[in-house]
Write an enzyme that holds these catalytic residues in place. Structure first.
Site, mmCIF file in Angstrom:
data_model
loop_
_atom_site.group_PDB
_atom_site.id
_atom_site.type_symbol
_atom_site.label_atom_id
_atom_site.label_comp_id
_atom_site.label_asym_id
_atom_site.label_seq_id
_atom_site.Cartn_x
_atom_site.Cartn_y
_atom_site.Cartn_z
ATOM 1 C CG PHE A 19 1.767 -10.876 3.959
ATOM 2 C CD1 PHE A 19 0.899 -11.793 4.544
ATOM 3 C CD2 PHE A 19 1.848 -10.833 2.565
ATOM 4 C CE1 PHE A 19 0.131 -12.653 3.760
ATOM 5 C CE2 PHE A 19 1.086 -11.688 1.781
ATOM 6 C CZ PHE A 19 0.229 -12.598 2.372
ATOM 7 C CG ASP A 20 1.140 -6.533 9.674
ATOM 8 O OD1 ASP A 20 1.329 -5.604 8.868
ATOM 9 O OD2 ASP A 20 0.051 -6.786 10.224
ATOM 10 C CG ASN A 21 3.385 -10.949 11.489
ATOM 11 O OD1 ASN A 21 3.843 -9.989 12.107
ATOM 12 N ND2 ASN A 21 2.096 -11.278 11.518
ATOM 13 C CB THR A 53 7.037 -9.406 13.008
ATOM 14 O OG1 THR A 53 6.483 -8.372 13.812
ATOM 15 C CG2 THR A 53 7.485 -10.563 13.889
ATOM 16 N NE ARG A 240 -1.916 -7.204 8.142
ATOM 17 C CZ ARG A 240 -1.798 -6.376 7.111
ATOM 18 N NH1 ARG A 240 -2.597 -6.518 6.055
ATOM 19 N NH2 ARG A 240 -0.920 -5.409 7.109
#
Lengths: 297, 297
Positions: A19-21, A53, A240
């Site tokens: 995961f980015d967010n 993020t 993500r």
């Protein structure tokens, strides 16, 4: 698929790769009222260091995003206004971006400062809200709010701890106009506060909904109006993105309905491990958010 | 069978032969707010002269029966307390006669003077209501109404123009106790007042109903709790009883559901002739109550 309990460093590394967010509910996850939950601040800082993020969402409409960033600062976190999505901001954004409500029409507010600030920020003129002339007992012949203002094209209602018959009566007059839109910051029936369960925005709004025979358009969690606004605003890849919260029927539903890549239920708020397993809707669960930091270090 | 419009003396004579008992709604039939509807007083006096049993029913819970008899006196009518059934009295009677609520338990009131007076008349101790300490802003730590009183066994809610967050919050605390009964004087969503449609008891009560996830037991029209109490109290023959009112969905439904011998819709309140004919539920209808007097003389 049964929810997976986060217990190992390998799981956390995988989670941080997947995961980015990270979308966070606040109360019950990061703090309980005014008290930070141990380990949560460290976890947020870790995610910031990893350039993730981070977005904070809350259904509390009584505070504006400015007021929220102040709260984060007090807790030692550096959070900017555009990382916070409150239901007051969601309602204002819905009006501005989704239905493109004209700036030369006015908005009647049944709610608190958070709603007024967000609407004014977007250039809307508001009436009602915390206006002290609404604190006096309602009399048809003396209220300065009658006749109703024909320039009002929408009612936004949220939690209002100043609610009284004067506010309800005038709000109803606007809702009796079929062309006046009816928007709710959120429709939570209650919220926990220092050991009590208190009436939430949804319960206050129910009064004028029942009286007018109308249902408001809800903007807070689990309404996808809010998630759509966040995804659009931040240009997120849903696969993500993970939603982290303490309530199955709002936070986890919010993430699942929005087809996010994952959801994480923390048990530091109102749900129990038994509930998490029985209903089986979050992808992951943990006792507290802080296990991410603890296991990673 | 299509409703019959009262237009001839023969119809009136027949009506007066067919019925011994006349149950009246007040607002929209006898008066509009503070103004008597022409011909209504004369018709009531005629029925009194003919030794008919006359009963007045009203869903307005803010006035007690004593306050109603004063209103009748001002209009020149001699009406006794036991000829008036308000929804506050209906709720108090329901508690006392139907569920035999113990006199050593207390009652939390969200409502006005009418409810308190009727409960006190029957020997019940009340809390809440118009208590001025509820007029200040709610704070968990300073309210004198927490912790809740364990002697409270019922909540009675009605129209409350003093409604505020303090009253809602405390009422909710009582409703969170499953053993505390929840009774509504009536559940009218709105009521007309001097050209405005204002939030009614049902709308105010909806707040705490939604917050608690409970539905109140309603006592006013069209609930048969009220008609059963009247029939029992006055020992009425239902087939010789007629209900007269200005609303199809409360007054006429009240009479029809209760298997009364007849119903009469008057058009001096909120219904139109078109509605009366379209829905076809009253046995009789007329422009105003006064046609009974006018045609009979």
């Amino acid at each position: 698929m049964a929810p997976i309990k986060l217990t190992t460093k390998e799981q956390i590394v995988q989670l941080l790769n997947d995961f980015d967010n990270f979308i966070f509910d606040c109360d019950g996850v990061i703090w309980l009222g005014d008290h930070p939950i141990p380990g949560s601040i460290e976890t947020i800082k870790l995610l910031q260091d990893l350039q993730k993020t981070i977005i904070f969402v809350t259904n509390n409409s009584t505070k504006s995003r400015n007021q929220y960033t102040e709260k984060f600062t007090k807790l030692g976190l550096s959070v900017t206004k555009d990382e916070v999505f409150g239901s007051a901001y969601a309602a204002a954004t819905y009006l501005d971006k989704i239905i493109q409500f004209p700036k030369d029409e006015k908005i009647w507010v049944m709610g608190e400062k958070g709603i007024i600030e967000e609407l004014n920020d977007l250039g809307y003129e508001t009436l009602g809200g915390e206006d002290e002339r609404l604190n006096v007992k309602f009399h048809k012949d003396t209220t300065p709010f009658l006749p109703i203002d024909p320039k009002v094209g929408a009612v936004i209602a949220g939690l209002d701890t100043n609610v009284n018959y004067h506010r309800l009566a005038i709000t109803l007059q606007y809702l009796q106009q079929p062309n006046v839109k009816f928007i709710a910051t959120n429709i939570d029936s209650t919220f926990p506060s220092k050991g009590l369960i208190l009436p939430g925005a949804g319960s206050i709004i129910e009064t004028v909904a029942y009286a007018s025979g109308r249902e408001p358009i809800p903007c807070g969690k689990p309404s996808q109006n809010m998630l759509d606004a966040i995804v659009k605003d931040k240009n997120l890849d849903r696969s993500r993105t993970i939603m982290i919260g303490d309530r199955l029927n709002t936070d986890i539903k919010f993430g699942n309905d929005g087809n996010l890549g994952g959801t994480l239920l923390v048990l530091s708020g109102i749900e129990t491990e038994e509930n998490a397993l029985k209903h089986g809707t979050p992808k992951y669960y943990s006792d507290v958010l802080g296990v991410i930091y603890d296991l990673y270090k």
